[in-house]
Enzyme design. Structure first.
Site, mmCIF file in Angstrom:
data_model
loop_
_atom_site.group_PDB
_atom_site.id
_atom_site.type_symbol
_atom_site.label_atom_id
_atom_site.label_comp_id
_atom_site.label_asym_id
_atom_site.label_seq_id
_atom_site.Cartn_x
_atom_site.Cartn_y
_atom_site.Cartn_z
ATOM 1 C CE LYS A 190 -4.576 0.679 0.292
ATOM 2 N NZ LYS A 190 -5.615 -0.139 -0.340
ATOM 3 C CG ASN A 232 -14.732 6.947 -6.149
ATOM 4 O OD1 ASN A 232 -15.484 7.893 -6.397
ATOM 5 N ND2 ASN A 232 -13.433 7.003 -6.315
#
Length: 349
Positions: free
Chosen positions: A79, A182
């Site tokens: 990440k 989203n």
């Protein structure tokens, strides 16, 4: 550009990334490459301090190892985070600088969009490094993973609802959604389309207003979302929201969401099970997005069919987890972590 290695327990590589000229400050974490190159999104958000950002990237990268293993992908976990407000701090210079930093890992970490990022942002980063997925254009482009993430979560919502409530659809049920970004927005649309009533909250009042106008949703204050009279609670914002303070407030009997690292501690999975709340492990439920991205990284020729088959397999994994948890009298999270450990062990053998 300055990239500084940081020692972190259980992680293979962690770096602090700074570029004063570009205005970049952030971190890259590679948790594991046992199953393959580390893959996981890049997020940009406001953090109270550097240590908070570092904790986030460490937790998120570990979660990606679990997520990729649960989805049976030949990818490890990684990440990256950029510290800043994407609404006004994000610039092409910052994105390109992060792209150069990612490039220095020489493919041990692949990035894609996450919170605060878009496919257009990925295109800017891709100008500096080839180790980018979630692009809008190109031979194997997978685009925005959010709709696929939402579809996987929706499948998990229906699966858990059958187990805990005995219903094959969401018709007439109430679903509370925390976070209308989203993924949360796409999930809300799917559950509304399946006949559910929505209760929503978000830090952006405009998103809440849009949900009210489009789906007839009911608004809840941020701190009140846990105690709404919903049948199903869907955390779709930040992690750590299921904890000793919030779990006693929950009136929902099913918890399934898109947020990463929803449990503040492993004990919180047991705490929900003790209250009779069925929790579908987040790193299984929200695996649709990384499946979509993986098709691009792996250069899969027929991406739609491959993604669909992987989503079906992921749903079957969730079913197996929920059945085993009920049979053994343990939390679904414990079963899911055991499955991941078994897949990791086979890879190491």
């Amino acid at each position: 550009m300055r990239i500084t290695a940081i020692d972190a327990e259980e992680h293979e590589e962690v770096y602090r990334v700074e570029d004063a000229e570009a205005g970049l400050k952030g971190f890259i974490a590679v948790h594991s490459t046992r199953l393959g190159p580390a893959a996981g999104g890049l997020r940009m958000r406001v953090y109270r301090c550097d240590d908070e950002a570092l904790r986030d990237v460490l937790n998120l990268s570990r979660g990606m190892t679990f997520k990729n293993a649960a989805a049976d992908l030949p990818l490890g976990g990684g990440k990256a985070v950029i510290i800043g407000d994407p609404s006004h701090d994000k610039t092409p210079a910052i994105l390109r600088a992060m792209g150069r930093a990612i490039g220095q890992l020489e493919g041990r970490y692949w990035t894609a969009e996450d919170m605060g990022m878009t496919p257009d942002d990925m295109a800017v980063i891709a100008a500096e490094t080839p180790f980018v997925a979630g692009l809008a254009g190109g031979d194997f482009a997978s685009g925005d993973p959010s709709p696929v993430t939402a579809l996987g979560v929706f499948n998990a919502v229906r699966r858990a609802t059958r187990h805990r409530l005995g219903y094959d659809s969401l018709y007439g049920l109430t679903v509370s959604v925390q976070g209308l970004g989203n993924v949360g927005r796409h999930l809300a649309q799917l559950v509304h389309g399946d006949g559910a009533h929505l209760v929503v909250t978000d830090i952006d009042p405009a998103r809440v207003a849009a949900a009210i106008a489009e789906w007839g949703a009911e608004a809840a204050a941020e701190d009140d979302i846990y105690k709404t009279g919903a049948d199903i609670f869907a955390p779709c914002a930040i992690g750590g929201v299921l904890n000793a303070e919030t779990i006693p407030q929950l009136r929902a009997r099913v918890v399934v969401g898109a947020a990463n690292n929803q449990l503040a501690t492993p004990a919180d999975g047991d705490r929900m099970a003790q209250r009779g709340i069925l929790y579908a492990p987040d790193f299984v439920a929200n695996g649709g997005g990384i499946i979509n991205v993986a098709a691009e990284i792996l250069k899969v020729a027929d991406r739609p069919s491959w993604v669909a088959s992987k989503l079906t397999a992921l749903d079957a994994t969730m079913e197996a987890i929920l059945v085993a948890a009920r049979t053994e009298g343990v939390s679904p999270n414990a079963v899911a972590e055991r499955i991941v450990a078994e897949r990791m062990s086979r890879a190491a053998a």
